[in-house]
Design a protein around this motif. Sequence first.
Motif, PDB file in Angstrom:
ATOM      1  N   ASP A 281       0.590  -1.340   0.042  1.00 36.77           N
ATOM      2  CA  ASP A 281       0.255   0.190   0.316  1.00 36.77           C
ATOM      3  C   ASP A 281       0.556   1.487   0.000  1.00 36.77           C
ATOM      4  O   ASP A 281       1.054   2.080  -0.285  1.00 36.77           O
ATOM      5  CB  ASP A 281      -0.682   0.247   1.634  1.00 36.77           C
ATOM      6  CG  ASP A 281      -1.985  -1.074   0.872  1.00 36.77           C
ATOM      7  OD1 ASP A 281      -2.228  -1.455   0.273  1.00 36.77           O
ATOM      8  OD2 ASP A 281      -2.624  -1.257   2.145  1.00 36.77           O
TER       9      ASP A 281
ATOM     10  N   SER B 270       1.435   4.143  -2.718  1.00 34.95           N
ATOM     11  CA  SER B 270       0.755   5.613  -2.644  1.00 34.95           C
ATOM     12  C   SER B 270       2.069   6.370  -2.939  1.00 34.95           C
ATOM     13  O   SER B 270       1.578   7.841  -3.358  1.00 34.95           O
ATOM     14  CB  SER B 270       0.639   5.417  -1.498  1.00 34.95           C
ATOM     15  OG  SER B 270       1.846   5.554  -0.056  1.00 34.95           O
TER      16      SER B 270
ATOM     17  N   GLN C 174      -0.994  -0.648  -8.149  1.00 33.40           N
ATOM     18  CA  GLN C 174      -1.854  -0.848  -7.422  1.00 33.40           C
ATOM     19  C   GLN C 174      -2.457  -2.128  -7.083  1.00 33.40           C
ATOM     20  O   GLN C 174      -2.758  -3.196  -8.313  1.00 33.40           O
ATOM     21  CB  GLN C 174      -3.115  -0.287  -7.916  1.00 33.40           C
ATOM     22  CG  GLN C 174      -2.739   1.600  -7.827  1.00 33.40           C
ATOM     23  CD  GLN C 174      -2.947   2.260  -6.739  1.00 33.40           C
ATOM     24  OE1 GLN C 174      -3.129   2.081  -5.931  1.00 33.40           O
ATOM     25  NE2 GLN C 174      -1.369   3.313  -6.958  1.00 33.40           N
TER      26      GLN C 174
END
Length: 214
Positions: A146, A150, A156
């Motif tokens: 994650d 980000s 993703q």
Amino acid sequence: MTSRPSPRRRHDAEAARADILAAALSEFADYGYGGARIDRIAAASGMSKPMIYSYFGDKDDLYAAALREAYVQIREGERTLNLSNLAPSDAIRALVEFTLDHFIEKPWFVSMLNTENLRGGSTIRVIADLTEIQSHLVTEIGVILDRGASEGAFRQAVDPVELYITIASLCYFPVANRHTLKSVFGRDLNDAAQLDLRRGLITDMVLAWLEWRE
């Protein structure tokens, strides 16, 4: 009032259990479940057979405890990496390198997995806390993925379990098949240079996929 065991006795019991488990891991890895003998485990651990039975129960119970210990040890080793404190790419690199090295340095781990799979996974299904043992790694990988996503470093929505299965697969095959690979291709994983090459290749493959974007 029930008396409590002294710290010394608790330590002795813990040390005895650890010695038995170490001997059992080696025995089951070398001979498989069917060929393993409690007599040899007793001799290797320096414990009597009655003591082994008192700590672990019968052969099935000892095998289950040894299999659980195999997973506990690799998960404990991963915790020492402090992956959450590393940059995402560095964390994945550290995990890959640790996984390959663990498989090589503790060959009984791969052998135990082979044995349990040959048995159809009958024992691993009934180890009550196995999901809990695994959960920390899955959670930590998820946090790393994650964070990488980000920051724009990783793609993703990568499933942490699928990623770990991929890493473990790439590390497992050359170790589990090291003897045949050496004979067929002349690549010896016990050679330091060959091992360094394998670490680099696996890491590059995994990171290339994570960092790839359409």
